[in-house]
Design an enzyme around this catalytic site. Structure first.
Site, mmCIF file in Angstrom:
data_model
loop_
_atom_site.group_PDB
_atom_site.id
_atom_site.type_symbol
_atom_site.label_atom_id
_atom_site.label_comp_id
_atom_site.label_asym_id
_atom_site.label_seq_id
_atom_site.Cartn_x
_atom_site.Cartn_y
_atom_site.Cartn_z
ATOM 1 N N HIS B 204 0.820 -1.211 0.000
ATOM 2 C CA HIS B 204 0.000 0.000 0.000
ATOM 3 C C HIS B 204 0.848 1.253 0.000
ATOM 4 O O HIS B 204 0.574 2.224 -0.672
ATOM 5 C CB HIS B 204 -0.855 0.058 1.264
ATOM 6 C CG HIS B 204 -2.074 -0.773 1.166
ATOM 7 N ND1 HIS B 204 -2.713 -0.983 -0.031
ATOM 8 C CD2 HIS B 204 -2.776 -1.440 2.094
ATOM 9 C CE1 HIS B 204 -3.749 -1.748 0.190
ATOM 10 N NE2 HIS B 204 -3.808 -2.050 1.467
ATOM 11 N N GLU B 446 16.014 -10.259 -31.688
ATOM 12 C CA GLU B 446 17.114 -9.955 -30.777
ATOM 13 C C GLU B 446 18.277 -10.925 -30.966
ATOM 14 O O GLU B 446 19.310 -10.797 -30.331
ATOM 15 C CB GLU B 446 16.625 -9.973 -29.319
ATOM 16 C CG GLU B 446 15.848 -11.219 -28.938
ATOM 17 C CD GLU B 446 15.170 -11.109 -27.578
ATOM 18 O OE1 GLU B 446 15.628 -10.337 -26.734
ATOM 19 O OE2 GLU B 446 14.170 -11.812 -27.377
ATOM 20 N N ASP B 470 19.690 -7.529 -26.106
ATOM 21 C CA ASP B 470 20.250 -8.813 -26.480
ATOM 22 C C ASP B 470 20.882 -8.773 -27.866
ATOM 23 O O ASP B 470 21.916 -9.384 -28.086
ATOM 24 C CB ASP B 470 19.168 -9.907 -26.412
ATOM 25 C CG ASP B 470 19.017 -10.445 -24.993
ATOM 26 O OD1 ASP B 470 19.951 -10.239 -24.191
ATOM 27 O OD2 ASP B 470 17.980 -11.056 -24.679
ATOM 28 N N CYS B 517 12.384 -2.051 -28.696
ATOM 29 C CA CYS B 517 12.300 -1.884 -27.246
ATOM 30 C C CYS B 517 13.643 -2.264 -26.657
ATOM 31 O O CYS B 517 14.332 -3.122 -27.169
ATOM 32 C CB CYS B 517 11.182 -2.735 -26.661
ATOM 33 S SG CYS B 517 11.280 -4.461 -27.101
#
Lengths: 90, 595
Positions: B204, B446, B470, B517
């Protein structure tokens, strides 16, 4: 009236945390005394602590006992809740 | 107040602590240590006659605490939304718990001790049982119980306790754990940030900190033992780092970093609603990478259009069992529904390499990055793979999902994965479960062999996503974990850039979109070259999105193409990097100056 039912918990993540809180909130709507037994351990169905201690996982077999004037409605709603597969949104 | 060693050396040494980043931001300031350790009053025996008065004192405190909680709940619901306020309904359930209060009453009758002692005993009993729970969510909920418990204790004892309420000066709050209600009482003005010994990303406190926009680091383990009143700390909520008693050099460095982020924040507000397109109106999608459903908020607040990489392996980490289909479905669905109408690209389990999962029994490879990992593992374990695919398919009915396989090395692997996908689909059809029949299925590029055969892959894949981390390490044969050879890890190496360009061109020949990405996507110097290559989508950590958008909006596709062309004529990574930096300075000076 006393109603006793064996229910297999189907809630997505068992009777944990959020579902446990929901269960207690439902139980509190009724005047009946509500108890859950799992593996011989009995807890008060209106107690969040009690239910958390029970650690009923998905697939766990529990016995629901409801005793009082509104037992039928309470047992019905609680059973439906336990059988719901989707995790409740609180 | 604080526990720990008071006899630290005369000279304050700089110390760097690493925890879990809970809420982003950087802040520097003096510490304020919140103590809860001495809440317990000395144990006292009571007489039979005192029992009823102790019990009635307990009942009264329960009532006043209940009012207190309702007030906080109202305040929070008003200031931060009903969702946050709901946390306190759980507190009320604990407070009203019949078993808890009955047990306190029974014990006080039997043991004849003061109510504080008895109450603390009962509370500890429940907390210790719950801390052994296997479920992480449940363990996080312990803080609900201790929060209420401590509040009750505080009210029973009365008098002064050093709670968050005592904080006046602008400080960084240090605590073993912060109760949600403590976090809730924090005002942006007086609390610069907070750091705690325990807590996870889903606790929380972490969620609260994020919504209050206060930088926070949790899970530091022993920060309360280390800091002393009066210490200065740097708190880096982006990376989960706390530096105690920093040297001037560090303070200067972080001040600079902080200014940069503040500047970005301002730009973010300006840029958030502007389209991500070049000066000559070429649209480039800017998406965010996420690991957990909670990260969606950051994706939205940074103005990203969708999720370009949803890493699902975090789901499988830190637990002994495998996540069920239902559990995965719930998470994927919530992400899909919240990002809708934008797409979410979800990557199937990428285990192995530097990520090991205990419950899957993946043996340690001599060469883990070249070993049994990602899609190779999934194809060998169709049980794990198909469960995940079914969860993803089911979630696809609730938004716009795109499925992506990691570490594809050639077309055969891609086809094999699709066979399992078809099985998953037919199983769902048999059960009449809905899913998006046209969910795009793409390959992550990759592995150099995939880039080199991307012409064939493009005929069967619906999209490509280039995973640069990678791709760089495989094509340059550089272990990205080994610091000794870190200098060889060159995103601008001509070999890498040529593989990226080849992949983009092959994708475009078959009319499929190509995204990227990885860290490079957030590496601002390279952005212009990538834009010039015709990349369709960048997916980066959400905080890098505004900067990228700024670059995209400051260049024309035509100029970027020229930069790419020049860069690819060069023969070394260093040359290309320097050229890219110079071009960034020329075309987007304010961004270049900040980096």
């Amino acid at each position: 009236m006393i109603i006793k039912k064996e229910v297999i918990v189907r809630n997505g993540s068992g009777l944990h945390a959020r579902p446990a809180a929901m269960f207690v909130q439902i139980a509190n709507k009724y005047s009946s005394v509500i108890k859950i037994v799992k593996d011989g351990q009995e807890v008060n169905g209106k107690s969040i602590m009690g239910i958390l201690m029970l650690a009923a996982e998905k697939g766990a077999r529990v016995v629901l006992t409801v005793d009082g004037v509104d037992a039928e409605a309470a047992a019905q709603e609680l059973e439906t809740f336990l059988l719901k597969e989707k995790d409740p949104e609180m | 107040m604080q526990k720990g060693k008071k006899d630290k050396g005369k000279e304050k040494k700089q110390l760097q602590l690493r925890g879990i980043p809970a809420a982003p931001g950087i802040t520097i300031g003096k510490v304020y240590i919140v103590g809860v350790e001495d809440l317990l009053p000395p144990e006292r025996n009571i007489t039979e006659q005192e029992v009823p008065s102790e019990i009635s004192r307990f009942k009264k405190v329960l009532e006043s605490t209940r009012k207190e909680i309702i007030n906080i709940e109202k305040k929070i619901s008003k200031e931060m939304g009903v969702e946050q306020g709901k946390i306190f309904s759980a507190h009320l359930l604990v407070l009203d718990d019949p078993v808890l209060s009955e047990e306190v009453v029974t014990r006080i009758r039997k043991k004849k001790k003061n109510i504080e002692t008895i109450f603390a005993e009962v509370l500890n009993k429940y907390v210790s049982v719950l801390s052994e729970a296997r479920d992480e969510y449940l363990r996080d909920r312990i803080s609900d119980i201790t929060d209420v418990g401590k509040r009750i204790l505080r009210n029973l004892i009365g008098g002064d306790t050093r709670g968050i309420e005592g904080l006046i000066d602008r400080s960084i709050v240090i605590a073993y754990d912060l109760a949600p209600s403590d976090t809730a009482m924090m005002h942006k003005g007086s609390v610069l940030g907070f750091a705690t010994d325990i807590g996870g990303r889903t606790s929380h406190t972490a969620i609260m900190a994020k919504s209050l926009e206060i930088p926070a680091v949790v899970g530091l383990e022993n920060i309360t033992d280390i800091v002393m009143p009066g210490d200065t700390v740097i708190l880096d909520g982006f990376h989960g780092i706390v530096i105690v008693n920093p040297t001037k050099r560090f303070i200067d460095q972080y001040e600079k970093e902080k200014k940069k982020h503040e500047h970005l924040e301002k730009q973010l507000i300006d840029l958030k609603f502007l389209p991500s397109e070049t000066l000559d109106k070429r649209k480039i999608i800017l998406a965010g990478n996420i690991e957990l459903p909670e990260d969606v908020a950051s994706v939205i607040s940074h103005g990203a259009e969708g999720v370009g990489l949803y890493r699902t392996e975090y789901f499988f980490m830190n637990r002994k069992d495998l996540p069920t289909e239902e559990e995965q479905f719930n998470a994927y669905r919530s992400v899909a529904a919240r990002i809708k109408p934008h797409p979410v690209t979800i990557r199937t389990l990428d285990v192995g390499g530097d990520k090991f999962l205990s419950q899957l029994d993946v043996p340690k490879d001599m060469n883990p990055f070249l070993g049994w990992r990602a899609i190779r593992f999934c194809l060998a374990r169709p049980d794990v793979f198909k469960t995940q695919l079914k969860a993803i398919l089911r979630a696809s009915a609730f938004g716009k999902l795109r499925l992506m396989y990691p570490m594809i090395s050639g077309i055969e692997e891609f086809r094999k994965a699709n066979v399992v996908l078809e099985e998953a689909k037919s199983e769902l059809r048999k059960k009449n479960i809905e899913f998006d029949k046209d969910m795009p299925v793409g390959a992550m590029i990759e592995v150099p062999s995939a880039a080199l055969t991307s012409d064939a892959l493009a005929k069967e894949a619906d999209f490509f996503s280039i995973g640069t981390n990678d791709l760089i390490q495989y094509s340059l044969a550089v272990d990205r974990v080994n610091e000794k050879i870190a200098y060889l890890y060159e995103p601008t190496h001509p070999a890498v850039l040529n593989l990226i360009r080849m992949t983009i061109n092959n994708g475009h020949k078959e009319n499929i979109p190509v995204g990227l990405c990885g860290e490079v996507s957030g590496d601002i110097a390279l952005a212009i070259i990538l834009i010039g290559m015709g990349l369709d989508e960048f997916s980066s950590s959400p905080i890098a999105v505004p900067e990228l958008k700024k670059v995209i909006r400051s260049v024309s596709f035509l100029d970027a193409q020229k930069v790419t062309e020049e860069a690819l004529k060069m023969t070394t990574g260093t040359e290309i990097l320097n050229y890219a930096k110079a071009k960034l300075m020329e075309m987007v000076p304010d961004i270049a100056l900040m980096n």
